[in-house]
Design a protein around this motif. Structure first.
Motif, mmCIF file in Angstrom:
data_model
loop_
_atom_site.group_PDB
_atom_site.id
_atom_site.type_symbol
_atom_site.label_atom_id
_atom_site.label_comp_id
_atom_site.label_asym_id
_atom_site.label_seq_id
_atom_site.Cartn_x
_atom_site.Cartn_y
_atom_site.Cartn_z
ATOM 1 N N VAL A 132 -11.438 -10.352 6.275
ATOM 2 C CA VAL A 132 -11.239 -9.538 5.072
ATOM 3 C C VAL A 132 -12.564 -8.948 4.611
ATOM 4 C CG1 VAL A 132 -10.548 -9.560 2.644
ATOM 5 C CG2 VAL A 132 -9.210 -10.833 4.330
ATOM 6 N N LYS A 133 -13.590 -9.787 4.564
ATOM 7 C CA LYS A 133 -14.917 -9.328 4.148
ATOM 8 C C LYS A 133 -15.416 -8.195 5.044
ATOM 9 C CE LYS A 133 -19.685 -10.898 3.478
ATOM 10 N NZ LYS A 133 -20.616 -12.053 3.566
ATOM 11 N N LYS A 134 -15.207 -8.353 6.335
ATOM 12 C CA LYS A 134 -15.659 -7.340 7.289
ATOM 13 C C LYS A 134 -14.952 -6.015 7.051
ATOM 14 C CE LYS A 134 -16.306 -6.593 12.256
ATOM 15 N NZ LYS A 134 -16.123 -7.183 13.618
ATOM 16 N N GLN A 135 -13.646 -6.072 6.808
ATOM 17 C CA GLN A 135 -12.880 -4.848 6.573
ATOM 18 C C GLN A 135 -13.294 -4.172 5.267
ATOM 19 O OE1 GLN A 135 -8.945 -6.752 7.002
ATOM 20 N NE2 GLN A 135 -8.541 -5.337 8.680
ATOM 21 N N ILE A 136 -13.461 -4.967 4.230
ATOM 22 C CA ILE A 136 -13.837 -4.422 2.927
ATOM 23 C C ILE A 136 -15.229 -3.800 2.978
ATOM 24 C CG2 ILE A 136 -14.472 -5.074 0.563
ATOM 25 C CD1 ILE A 136 -11.489 -4.859 0.921
ATOM 26 N N SER A 137 -16.102 -4.391 3.766
ATOM 27 C CA SER A 137 -17.488 -3.917 3.849
ATOM 28 C C SER A 137 -17.615 -2.534 4.482
ATOM 29 C CB SER A 137 -18.336 -4.930 4.633
ATOM 30 O OG SER A 137 -18.383 -6.177 3.959
ATOM 31 N N THR A 138 -16.554 -2.076 5.130
ATOM 32 C CA THR A 138 -16.586 -0.748 5.754
ATOM 33 C C THR A 138 -16.100 0.349 4.811
ATOM 34 O OG1 THR A 138 -14.339 -0.943 6.659
ATOM 35 C CG2 THR A 138 -16.144 -1.813 8.004
ATOM 36 N N ILE A 139 -15.669 -0.052 3.607
ATOM 37 C CA ILE A 139 -15.089 0.905 2.655
ATOM 38 C C ILE A 139 -16.051 1.122 1.485
ATOM 39 C CG2 ILE A 139 -13.105 1.401 1.181
ATOM 40 C CD1 ILE A 139 -11.498 -0.607 2.886
ATOM 41 N N GLN A 140 -16.164 2.358 1.045
ATOM 42 C CA GLN A 140 -16.967 2.664 -0.134
ATOM 43 C C GLN A 140 -16.062 2.703 -1.363
ATOM 44 O OE1 GLN A 140 -19.125 6.333 0.669
ATOM 45 N NE2 GLN A 140 -20.924 5.158 1.295
ATOM 46 N N PHE A 141 -16.459 1.972 -2.399
ATOM 47 C CA PHE A 141 -15.654 1.896 -3.613
ATOM 48 C C PHE A 141 -16.397 2.500 -4.789
ATOM 49 C CE2 PHE A 141 -14.160 -1.585 -0.927
ATOM 50 C CZ PHE A 141 -12.780 -1.425 -0.984
ATOM 51 N N LYS A 142 -15.642 3.031 -5.750
ATOM 52 C CA LYS A 142 -16.239 3.621 -6.942
ATOM 53 C C LYS A 142 -16.779 2.559 -7.888
ATOM 54 C CE LYS A 142 -13.319 7.776 -6.942
ATOM 55 N NZ LYS A 142 -12.311 8.562 -7.720
ATOM 56 N N SER A 143 -16.186 1.345 -7.828
ATOM 57 C CA SER A 143 -16.598 0.284 -8.741
ATOM 58 C C SER A 143 -16.328 -1.076 -8.124
ATOM 59 C CB SER A 143 -15.834 0.394 -10.068
ATOM 60 O OG SER A 143 -14.447 0.143 -9.851
ATOM 61 N N ASP A 144 -16.953 -2.109 -8.683
ATOM 62 C CA ASP A 144 -16.690 -3.479 -8.240
ATOM 63 C C ASP A 144 -15.243 -3.860 -8.518
ATOM 64 O OD1 ASP A 144 -19.276 -3.759 -7.395
ATOM 65 O OD2 ASP A 144 -19.957 -4.910 -9.135
ATOM 66 N N PHE A 145 -14.674 -3.313 -9.593
ATOM 67 C CA PHE A 145 -13.269 -3.588 -9.917
ATOM 68 C C PHE A 145 -12.362 -3.145 -8.774
ATOM 69 C CE2 PHE A 145 -9.142 -2.114 -11.442
ATOM 70 C CZ PHE A 145 -8.669 -3.238 -12.101
ATOM 71 N N ASP A 146 -12.588 -1.930 -8.287
ATOM 72 C CA ASP A 146 -11.773 -1.413 -7.184
ATOM 73 C C ASP A 146 -11.955 -2.259 -5.930
ATOM 74 O OD1 ASP A 146 -10.816 0.640 -8.770
ATOM 75 O OD2 ASP A 146 -12.305 2.083 -8.082
ATOM 76 N N ASP A 148 -12.849 -5.457 -5.794
ATOM 77 C CA ASP A 148 -12.240 -6.772 -5.986
ATOM 78 C C ASP A 148 -10.723 -6.712 -5.867
ATOM 79 O OD1 ASP A 148 -14.779 -7.715 -6.394
ATOM 80 O OD2 ASP A 148 -14.615 -7.845 -8.574
ATOM 81 N N LEU A 149 -10.127 -5.654 -6.441
ATOM 82 C CA LEU A 149 -8.667 -5.493 -6.350
ATOM 83 C C LEU A 149 -8.230 -5.354 -4.901
ATOM 84 C CD1 LEU A 149 -5.915 -5.006 -7.788
ATOM 85 C CD2 LEU A 149 -6.464 -2.570 -7.764
ATOM 86 N N MET A 150 -8.929 -4.529 -4.155
ATOM 87 C CA MET A 150 -8.595 -4.341 -2.749
ATOM 88 C C MET A 150 -8.802 -5.633 -1.952
ATOM 89 S SD MET A 150 -7.543 -2.310 -0.323
ATOM 90 C CE MET A 150 -7.774 -0.603 -0.830
ATOM 91 N N THR A 151 -9.858 -6.371 -2.266
ATOM 92 C CA THR A 151 -10.123 -7.636 -1.577
ATOM 93 C C THR A 151 -9.010 -8.631 -1.828
ATOM 94 O OG1 THR A 151 -12.511 -7.311 -1.815
ATOM 95 C CG2 THR A 151 -11.777 -9.528 -1.283
ATOM 96 N N GLU A 152 -8.599 -8.769 -3.073
ATOM 97 C CA GLU A 152 -7.542 -9.715 -3.434
ATOM 98 C C GLU A 152 -6.243 -9.389 -2.714
ATOM 99 O OE1 GLU A 152 -9.560 -10.145 -7.845
ATOM 100 O OE2 GLU A 152 -7.693 -9.000 -7.594
ATOM 101 N N ARG A 153 -5.907 -8.113 -2.661
ATOM 102 C CA ARG A 153 -4.642 -7.727 -2.035
ATOM 103 C C ARG A 153 -4.720 -7.781 -0.509
ATOM 104 N NH1 ARG A 153 -1.865 -3.091 -5.943
ATOM 105 N NH2 ARG A 153 -1.582 -4.535 -7.710
#
Length: 208
Positions: A132-146, A148-153
């Protein structure tokens, strides 16, 4: 502790009396219909958000609602033995993986070494979220909130996939004997979003 002692007394005087017949019925055996795998966060209360009675759901809780993949099952027995028992002995019909908003475990995945040096066991456990961390790390987010939400889901979906690495779960799932659900609970609004496996989207199931 006085508060908790008063709570126990109140339970026995009021709640137990109200449900006395149920407790007598389930006193010597349980027959839950659902395995609920949720985060151990104190704000997530499985029976409360599902409105279920004692004896209906078999609950497993750990940091970030993680299911170790099957080949790691012998390393993390607290969770994997409970899953095994729920499926093979209790014969539950459903499994719910339930993540939640503002999950400390999901945030900790992105913490640096200085922030995790005093919690080595937690750090080791969260290595199970490596994909999950690896996948999330490839995405650029506008905020930490976005983020975190994507990570949780994404983590909820990943743990659903982990369940299917267990041969006995995969067999029951594909035979239609077992259903698997992924939930994301929003603490501050009380909303619950269910993962639709056909569309790949989380859908609000709490709207009337």
């Amino acid at each position: 502790m006085h508060y908790l002692f008063e709570g126990a007394q109140n339970f026995h005087t009021n709640d137990y009396v109200e449900l006395k017949r149920l407790f007598k019925k389930i006193g010597y055996a349980q027959n839950p219909h659902t395995l609920f795998i949720g985060c151990c966060d104190s704000r997530l209360v499985p029976n409360l958000i599902t409105r279920t009675l004692p004896g209906e759901i078999f609950v497993i809780r750990n940091i970030a609602n993680i299911v170790p993949i099957y080949r790691q099952s012998e390393e993390f027995l607290a969770t994997t033995s409970a899953i095994e028992y729920a499926i093979k002995v209790l014969n539950v019909e459903n499994i719910i993986i339930c993540g939640h908003s503002n999950c400390g475990g999901c945030k900790a995945v992105f913490a640096d070494e200085s922030q995790t040096k005093d919690i080595p066991h937690t750090k080791k456990w969260l290595e199970l979220m490596g994909r999950v961390k690896k996948q999330i790390s490839t995405i650029q987010f506008k905020s930490d909130f976005d983020r975190d939400l994507m990570t949780e889901r994404m983590n909820v979906v990943e743990q659903m996939n982990h369940l299917l690495t267990y041969p006995y779960i995969e067999e029951s799932f594909h035979n239609g004997k077992l259903k698997i659900f992924g939930w994301h609970y929003i603490i501050e609004t009380g909303e619950i979003f269910n993962f639709n496996q056909e569309t790949g989207e989380f859908e609000n199931i709490t709207k009337g």
